[in-house]
Design a protein around this motif. Structure first.
Motif: not given
Length: 382
Positions: A207-208, A211, A214
């Motif tokens: 997930d990191t 993120d 992006q």
């Protein structure tokens, strides 16, 4: 009854009123009232209420203890008077219709006898229960004393014990196997916990990375590759966790239920063996003693107890042999399946073969929980 009333009236003074008419006898009126009340009470004979009313009539009527019976006519001397309080015997009441004497004390005595009988019955029941409990405690204490004596004798090497070498060896192997399987179960649970933490870390790391891909245009591709890799590893890790959890559950059932049940039967068998040897030693000691009438009676009783304990020991010994056989067959069958599952799942995961890992779970009918299945839905929380 008429004669007694007439003789009673002849001995009493007849009062004269102002116009010369004779007055009524208050005592005669009370007797007549008592007779009328008794007529009504005769219809209720047998009930407790009738008995209570009958006693009330006897109290409200003339007091027999205060009246006197005169032997002579009117004006006789007091020497012929016999006080009724000196007459002993049960009090009676005259029935106005049947002219029968009804003992008043009989009803109360019957009621007292019935209540005494019920109280005696309750006391006998209580006494019987107490005696039964006392006998049970006595037998338990006697049996415990014998078993403790036999155990101490065996530990100090003074007493003999019954030994089945083949069965004892199988029991020892089972206990050693249970310890080793408990160690495997403990390590497999530790592996599950560590691997679960690793999967959660991979999930957070993915997930990191996603993120950052992006928010960092210059490193979007590099962060994206790593995010996809961590998500794939997380997915395969959850699949492997399902296989390991199934392995742990099966081992836990084998150790905590199947083996434990067999060991409980073995414990009962060992207690029966100790009781059997205790009564066997007691019978041997009595057989070496004198052979008089009292000793022979004790020997016969000991022989009966010995036979009972022998039958119990042999029955439990047979149960242990059967359970050990079935346990061994079940253990081989279960562990063959679980070890094959564990090997294939671990190999496919670390080889990165996602297809083989999923095929392994299908082969052993393992269904994974969908993500978020552990958490209740918002409808269930309401």
């Amino acid at each position: 009854m008429t004669d007694s009333i007439m003789s009673k009236a002849a001995t009493m003074e007849i009062p004269i009123n102002s116009n010369g008419d004779t007055g009524t006898l208050p005592e005669d009126d009370s007797l007549e009232q008592a007779a009328k009340l008794q007529w009504n009470l005769d219809e209720k004979v047998g009930s407790s209420r009738g008995t209570r009313d009958l006693q009330q009539v006897m109290v409200s009527g003339p007091n027999l203890n205060e009246t006197s019976i005169v032997s002579g006519g009117y004006g006789g001397t007091a020497e012929g008077i016999i006080p009724t309080s000196s007459i002993k015997g049960p009090a009676v009441h005259y029935n106005a219709e049947f002219n029968k004497r009804i003992p008043v004390t009989g009803i109360g005595s019957n009621m007292h006898h019935s209540s005494s009988s019920s109280s005696l019955t309750a006391e006998e029941v209580t006494r019987g229960v107490a005696v039964e409990k006392l006998e049970t405690m006595k037998k338990w204490g006697f049996n415990t004393y014998k078993c403790t004596k036999q155990m101490i004798s065996e530990r100090f090497g003074r007493g003999s014990r019954t030994v089945d070498l083949e069965l004892e060896a199988q029991i020892e192997v089972l206990r050693d196997t249970k310890k080793k399987y408990e160690s495997v179960l403990r390590l497999a649970r530790a592996l599950t916990n560590h691997f679960y933490n690793m999967v959660q870390t991979q999930h957070a790391l993915g997930d990191t990375f996603a993120d950052l891909s992006q928010k960092s245009p210059e490193l979007r591709d590099e962060f994206g590759y790593n995010a996809e890799t961590q998500k794939l590893l997380c997915k395969n890790g959850e699949t492997l966790l399902g296989a390991i959890n199934f392995f742990v559950s099966s081992i836990n059932t084998l150790v905590k239920k199947t083996m434990e049940d067999t060991l409980m039967t073995i414990k009962m068998y060992e207690n029966a063996r100790l009781e059997f040897d205790a009564y066997r030693s007691d019978l041997e000691e009595l057989s070496l003693g004198p052979r008089d009438a009292v000793a022979m009676a004790r020997i016969d009783a000991a022989q009966q107890q010995y036979q009972v304990q022998k039958d119990k020991y042999e029955r439990l010994r047979s149960d242990v042999i059967i359970k050990l056989k079935f346990l061994e067959e079940n253990k081989v069958k279960v562990m063959h399946k679980q070890l094959l599952l564990f090997h294939n799942a671990i190999s496919a995961y670390f080889a990165g073969n996602q297809q083989q890992l999923e095929q392994t779970l299908k082969q052993f009918n393992i269904k994974l929980r969908p993500p978020g299945a552990d958490k209740p839905s918002w409808l269930e929380e309401q």
